[in-house]
Design a protein around this motif. Structure first.
Motif, PDB file in Angstrom:
ATOM      1  N   LEU A   1      -4.902  45.804  76.436  1.00  0.00           N
ATOM      2  CA  LEU A   1      -3.573  46.337  76.718  1.00  0.00           C
ATOM      3  C   LEU A   1      -2.677  45.262  77.334  1.00  0.00           C
ATOM      4  N   THR A   2      -3.234  44.468  78.240  1.00  0.00           N
ATOM      5  CA  THR A   2      -2.475  43.374  78.843  1.00  0.00           C
ATOM      6  C   THR A   2      -2.025  42.370  77.788  1.00  0.00           C
ATOM      7  N   VAL A   3      -2.927  42.020  76.894  1.00  0.00           N
ATOM      8  CA  VAL A   3      -2.589  41.063  75.832  1.00  0.00           C
ATOM      9  C   VAL A   3      -1.473  41.623  74.956  1.00  0.00           C
ATOM     10  N   LEU A   4      -1.604  42.864  74.532  1.00  0.00           N
ATOM     11  CA  LEU A   4      -0.594  43.469  73.654  1.00  0.00           C
ATOM     12  C   LEU A   4       0.770  43.584  74.345  1.00  0.00           C
ATOM     13  N   LEU A   5       0.754  44.015  75.605  1.00  0.00           N
ATOM     14  CA  LEU A   5       2.016  44.170  76.334  1.00  0.00           C
ATOM     15  C   LEU A   5       2.651  42.819  76.688  1.00  0.00           C
ATOM     16  N   SER A   6       1.858  41.749  76.660  1.00  0.00           N
ATOM     17  CA  SER A   6       2.374  40.409  76.959  1.00  0.00           C
ATOM     18  C   SER A   6       3.051  39.755  75.761  1.00  0.00           C
ATOM     19  N   LEU A   7       2.818  40.266  74.585  1.00  0.00           N
ATOM     20  CA  LEU A   7       3.380  39.634  73.384  1.00  0.00           C
ATOM     21  C   LEU A   7       4.895  39.447  73.454  1.00  0.00           C
ATOM     22  N   PRO A   8       5.665  40.443  73.913  1.00  0.00           N
ATOM     23  CA  PRO A   8       7.112  40.194  74.021  1.00  0.00           C
ATOM     24  C   PRO A   8       7.444  39.037  74.963  1.00  0.00           C
ATOM     25  N   GLY A   9       6.695  38.910  76.046  1.00  0.00           N
ATOM     26  CA  GLY A   9       6.934  37.812  76.980  1.00  0.00           C
ATOM     27  C   GLY A   9       6.655  36.455  76.377  1.00  0.00           C
TER      28      GLY A   9
ATOM     29  N   THR B   1       4.240  35.012  82.108  1.00  0.00           N
ATOM     30  CA  THR B   1       3.423  35.795  81.184  1.00  0.00           C
ATOM     31  C   THR B   1       2.119  35.067  80.874  1.00  0.00           C
ATOM     32  N   VAL B   2       2.198  33.780  80.625  1.00  0.00           N
ATOM     33  CA  VAL B   2       0.985  32.992  80.371  1.00  0.00           C
ATOM     34  C   VAL B   2       0.085  33.017  81.602  1.00  0.00           C
ATOM     35  N   ALA B   3       0.651  32.810  82.783  1.00  0.00           N
ATOM     36  CA  ALA B   3      -0.136  32.829  84.022  1.00  0.00           C
ATOM     37  C   ALA B   3      -0.791  34.193  84.228  1.00  0.00           C
ATOM     38  N   THR B   4      -0.047  35.245  83.929  1.00  0.00           N
ATOM     39  CA  THR B   4      -0.577  36.603  84.044  1.00  0.00           C
ATOM     40  C   THR B   4      -1.758  36.811  83.100  1.00  0.00           C
ATOM     41  N   LEU B   5      -1.636  36.307  81.891  1.00  0.00           N
ATOM     42  CA  LEU B   5      -2.745  36.426  80.936  1.00  0.00           C
ATOM     43  C   LEU B   5      -3.974  35.659  81.410  1.00  0.00           C
ATOM     44  N   VAL B   6      -3.784  34.498  81.973  1.00  0.00           N
ATOM     45  CA  VAL B   6      -4.916  33.723  82.494  1.00  0.00           C
ATOM     46  C   VAL B   6      -5.611  34.503  83.611  1.00  0.00           C
ATOM     47  N   VAL B   7      -4.829  35.041  84.533  1.00  0.00           N
ATOM     48  CA  VAL B   7      -5.397  35.843  85.623  1.00  0.00           C
ATOM     49  C   VAL B   7      -6.133  37.052  85.054  1.00  0.00           C
ATOM     50  N   ALA B   8      -5.553  37.703  84.054  1.00  0.00           N
ATOM     51  CA  ALA B   8      -6.169  38.886  83.454  1.00  0.00           C
ATOM     52  C   ALA B   8      -7.524  38.558  82.831  1.00  0.00           C
ATOM     53  N   VAL B   9      -7.594  37.463  82.109  1.00  0.00           N
ATOM     54  CA  VAL B   9      -8.855  37.077  81.464  1.00  0.00           C
ATOM     55  C   VAL B   9      -9.917  36.756  82.518  1.00  0.00           C
TER      56      VAL B   9
ATOM     57  N   THR C   1     -13.228  39.062  83.254  1.00  0.00           N
ATOM     58  CA  THR C   1     -14.530  38.405  83.107  1.00  0.00           C
ATOM     59  C   THR C   1     -15.429  38.661  84.322  1.00  0.00           C
ATOM     60  N   VAL C   2     -14.851  38.685  85.511  1.00  0.00           N
ATOM     61  CA  VAL C   2     -15.662  38.832  86.729  1.00  0.00           C
ATOM     62  C   VAL C   2     -15.563  40.220  87.362  1.00  0.00           C
ATOM     63  N   ARG C   3     -14.818  41.128  86.771  1.00  0.00           N
ATOM     64  CA  ARG C   3     -14.511  42.417  87.407  1.00  0.00           C
ATOM     65  C   ARG C   3     -15.738  43.138  87.937  1.00  0.00           C
ATOM     66  N   LYS C   4     -16.774  43.250  87.168  1.00  0.00           N
ATOM     67  CA  LYS C   4     -17.934  44.014  87.618  1.00  0.00           C
ATOM     68  C   LYS C   4     -18.691  43.321  88.747  1.00  0.00           C
ATOM     69  N   ARG C   5     -18.392  42.048  88.965  1.00  0.00           N
ATOM     70  CA  ARG C   5     -19.032  41.310  90.058  1.00  0.00           C
ATOM     71  C   ARG C   5     -18.164  41.279  91.315  1.00  0.00           C
ATOM     72  N   VAL C   6     -16.930  41.714  91.213  1.00  0.00           N
ATOM     73  CA  VAL C   6     -16.015  41.670  92.351  1.00  0.00           C
ATOM     74  C   VAL C   6     -16.588  42.389  93.578  1.00  0.00           C
ATOM     75  N   PRO C   7     -17.155  43.589  93.453  1.00  0.00           N
ATOM     76  CA  PRO C   7     -17.694  44.245  94.653  1.00  0.00           C
ATOM     77  C   PRO C   7     -18.793  43.426  95.348  1.00  0.00           C
ATOM     78  N   ASP C   8     -19.559  42.669  94.592  1.00  0.00           N
ATOM     79  CA  ASP C   8     -20.611  41.834  95.170  1.00  0.00           C
ATOM     80  C   ASP C   8     -20.062  40.527  95.725  1.00  0.00           C
ATOM     81  N   LEU C   9     -19.017  40.009  95.074  1.00  0.00           N
ATOM     82  CA  LEU C   9     -18.432  38.732  95.502  1.00  0.00           C
ATOM     83  C   LEU C   9     -17.535  38.889  96.721  1.00  0.00           C
ATOM     84  N   ALA C  10     -16.971  40.047  96.885  1.00  0.00           N
ATOM     85  CA  ALA C  10     -16.021  40.266  97.979  1.00  0.00           C
ATOM     86  C   ALA C  10     -16.363  41.551  98.736  1.00  0.00           C
ATOM     87  N   PRO C  11     -17.431  41.532  99.526  1.00  0.00           N
ATOM     88  CA  PRO C  11     -17.819  42.761 100.228  1.00  0.00           C
ATOM     89  C   PRO C  11     -16.774  43.243 101.232  1.00  0.00           C
ATOM     90  N   TRP C  12     -15.880  42.361 101.661  1.00  0.00           N
ATOM     91  CA  TRP C  12     -14.817  42.768 102.591  1.00  0.00           C
ATOM     92  C   TRP C  12     -13.881  43.789 101.968  1.00  0.00           C
TER      93      TRP C  12
END
Length: 185
Positions: A139-147, A159-167, A171-182
């Motif tokens: 969804l992020t990729v598709l909505l970024s196309l106009p940008g 828009t490019v920076a946002t896409l990089v952050v999104a990717v 990629t790490v989303r499921k590890r976020v709770p383990d990487l950032a217990p705070w």
């Protein structure tokens, strides 16, 4: 949904201006991108999806800002309208995502977004299973196309920076709770 999706939604909201009124396009896009990310600042202050998410009240601000932008058009009033429009869309869109929890794929929360006039949480619809899920990234990729295709300069760069952050985030989303217990505190 992840913040990059909401930023990309702001770009999509602003897209008609790139064609119809290019002199306002950058202003409108930057205001909409800012409004798209604004509600997520409650990750740092208060309760996420409650403190700055207003799926009802932002629409009142949209109406007032729209009337003001028509009655007294200026860069400030036009930017204000698109800021509030994007924040309103963000607040409603989170209802269609997973719950407000650290591990939304576990589906332990029935809190998607808080509706202040009702004094209760809306249950998540889970059309986008969780923030950073594959469908959220798509969804992020598709909505970024106009940008990427209609804008130049800072909007395209953001828009490019946002896409990089999104990717990276997806990629790490499921590890976020383990990487950032705070985050759990």
């Amino acid at each position: 949904m992840m913040s990059p999706t909401h930023i990309a939604t702001g770009v999509a909201i602003a897209a008609p201006f790139a064609v119809l009124t290019p002199e306002l396009a950058t202003l409108v896009a930057l205001a909409a991108m800012t409004g798209g990310v604004f509600p997520d600042l409650d990750l740092f202050v208060g309760v996420h999806r409650k403190t700055l998410h207003f799926p009802v009240y932002y629409w009142g601000a949209v109406l007032a800002a729209g009337v003001l932008a028509v009655a007294a058009p200026s860069t400030v009033t036009i930017a204000g309208f698109f800021f509030f429009l994007s924040a309103a869309v963000h607040s409603v869109a989170d209802w269609f995502c997973g719950g407000n929890e650290l591990r939304p794929w576990e589906k332990t929360s029935e809190h998607a977004v808080f509706v202040h006039p009702l004094g209760r949480w809306l249950p998540p619809k889970r059309l986008v299973r969780w923030d950073g899920s594959p469908e959220d990234l798509l969804l992020t990729v598709l909505l970024s196309l106009p940008g990427l295709l209609l804008f130049e300069g800072p909007v395209r760069l953001l828009t490019v920076a946002t896409l990089v952050v999104a990717v990276v985030y997806a990629t790490v989303r499921k590890r976020v709770p383990d990487l950032a217990p705070w985050l759990a505190e």
